[in-house]
Scaffold this active site. Structure first.
Site, mmCIF file in Angstrom:
data_model
loop_
_atom_site.group_PDB
_atom_site.id
_atom_site.type_symbol
_atom_site.label_atom_id
_atom_site.label_comp_id
_atom_site.label_asym_id
_atom_site.label_seq_id
_atom_site.Cartn_x
_atom_site.Cartn_y
_atom_site.Cartn_z
ATOM 1 N N THR A 161 37.626 37.032 21.018
ATOM 2 C CA THR A 161 37.053 37.336 22.329
ATOM 3 C C THR A 161 38.138 37.115 23.372
ATOM 4 O O THR A 161 38.565 35.978 23.608
ATOM 5 C CB THR A 161 35.834 36.452 22.637
ATOM 6 O OG1 THR A 161 34.816 36.710 21.669
ATOM 7 C CG2 THR A 161 35.285 36.774 24.020
ATOM 8 N N LYS A 205 31.327 42.429 24.857
ATOM 9 C CA LYS A 205 31.235 41.007 24.512
ATOM 10 C C LYS A 205 31.040 40.162 25.765
ATOM 11 O O LYS A 205 30.324 39.156 25.746
ATOM 12 C CB LYS A 205 32.485 40.558 23.755
ATOM 13 C CG LYS A 205 32.440 39.094 23.264
ATOM 14 C CD LYS A 205 31.298 38.845 22.300
ATOM 15 C CE LYS A 205 31.209 37.377 21.865
ATOM 16 N NZ LYS A 205 32.278 36.993 20.923
ATOM 17 N N LYS A 247 35.713 29.353 27.956
ATOM 18 C CA LYS A 247 36.805 30.331 28.029
ATOM 19 C C LYS A 247 36.270 31.744 28.218
ATOM 20 O O LYS A 247 36.759 32.517 29.041
ATOM 21 C CB LYS A 247 37.649 30.221 26.755
ATOM 22 C CG LYS A 247 38.822 31.184 26.657
ATOM 23 C CD LYS A 247 38.483 32.442 25.870
ATOM 24 C CE LYS A 247 38.101 32.129 24.438
ATOM 25 N NZ LYS A 247 37.818 33.392 23.669
#
Length: 283
Positions: A89, A164, A232
């Site tokens: 990701t 995502k 993150k």
């Protein structure tokens, strides 16, 4: 395959079962050696050697900088016509940057982040959100199908990572609501097991409640997705929102909460560790 952590190692096992795992590399050599003994795959001395020996390279690393570092090390060995597929990701910007580098080497790139957690990786039921050229995606489809239950082509390079980001906004929002609600239920002295059962059966039901509700009640936070990694991911969502000049208040609230937990030393806990904040950190 490159990256053999909590997600990458089970992916590699599924690739091995499908007869698609040829070579491994991991920054911690011992992980690669252990998996090589298990699967019969060879261990590369470095990313360059792996790239030279593989037509399809799958990466699963933690962050943008990690991916860019790996790509730098891959480049001298990348073969023309190869395809790099990244299941990490990272930001859509990083995905597009990697695509440009691969194109210069005569190779293709597909950004293919996944959802479904460690459980999904172990079961081979991940949901893959793919961005890239249709021809490249078709070439790597056997690889994606070996690790997943669903593969969806979302558009050009970067579309997988954009999807995502949307996914992680939902994950964070659901976690905020579920943790807050269960903490409220505890304060109201409701029977927790029965509470989870009844709300799961109705409109409040969710994957997160089903898979993390009871572990939260047991104060078990060593399963699943590390909250430092969700933080993150949410910072990527925040940057996207700033670029688009839109407001994502759920993301901002979740960033504040998870940043506090990381500062408290809980970064390796599952994201359900958020319930500790909702309880007032009294447990």
């Amino acid at each position: 395959m490159i990256g053999l952590g909590a997600m990458g190692a089970p992916m590699a096992r599924h690739l091995s079962r499908a007869g698609l795992l040829g070579m491994l590399w991991n920054r911690t050599r011992a992980r690669a050696d252990t998996l090589a003994d298990e699967t019969g795959a060879s261990v590369a001395e470095g990313p360059e050697q792996l790239a030279a020996g593989c037509n399809v390279i799958l990466t699963c690393v933690s962050a943008d900088r990690d991916l860019l570092d790996v790509v730098d090390r891959l480049m001298p060995g990348v073969k023309a016509g190869a395809v790099l597929v990244d299941t990490s990701t990272v930001s859509p910007v990083t995905a597009r940057e990697v695509a440009v580098r691969m194109e210069k080497a005569g190779a293709g790139f597909v950004d293919a982040p996944v959802s479904g957690g460690v459980e999904g990786a172990k079961k081979g039921t991940l949901s893959v959100m793919a961005g890239g050229d249709s021809a490249n995606i078709s070439r790597i489809m056997p690889v994606l199908e070996a690790i997943s239950g669903t593969v969806t082509h979302m558009g050009p390079v970067g579309s997988g990572q954009a999807t995502k980001a949307v996914n992680q906004v939902m994950v964070a929002g659901i976690a905020e609501a579920v943790c807050e609600a269960l903490a409220l239920g505890e304060k109201l002295n409701l029977p927790s097991e029965r509470l989870i059962s009844i709300v799961s059966a109705g409109a409040a039901g969710s994957w997160f409640l089903d898979h993390r509700g009871r572990t939260m009640l047991d104060n078990s936070f060593d399963v699943g997705f590390k909250l430092s990694l969700l933080l993150k991911d949410l910072l990527i969502c925040q940057a996207l929102a700033q670029d688009l000049n839109i407001s994502l208040p759920t993301v901002e609230a979740a960033i504040k909460d998870y940043r506090q937990l990381v500062e408290l030393g809980d970064g390796d806990h599952d994201i359900s560790g958020l319930i500790r904040l909702k309880r007032g950190l009294d447990r």
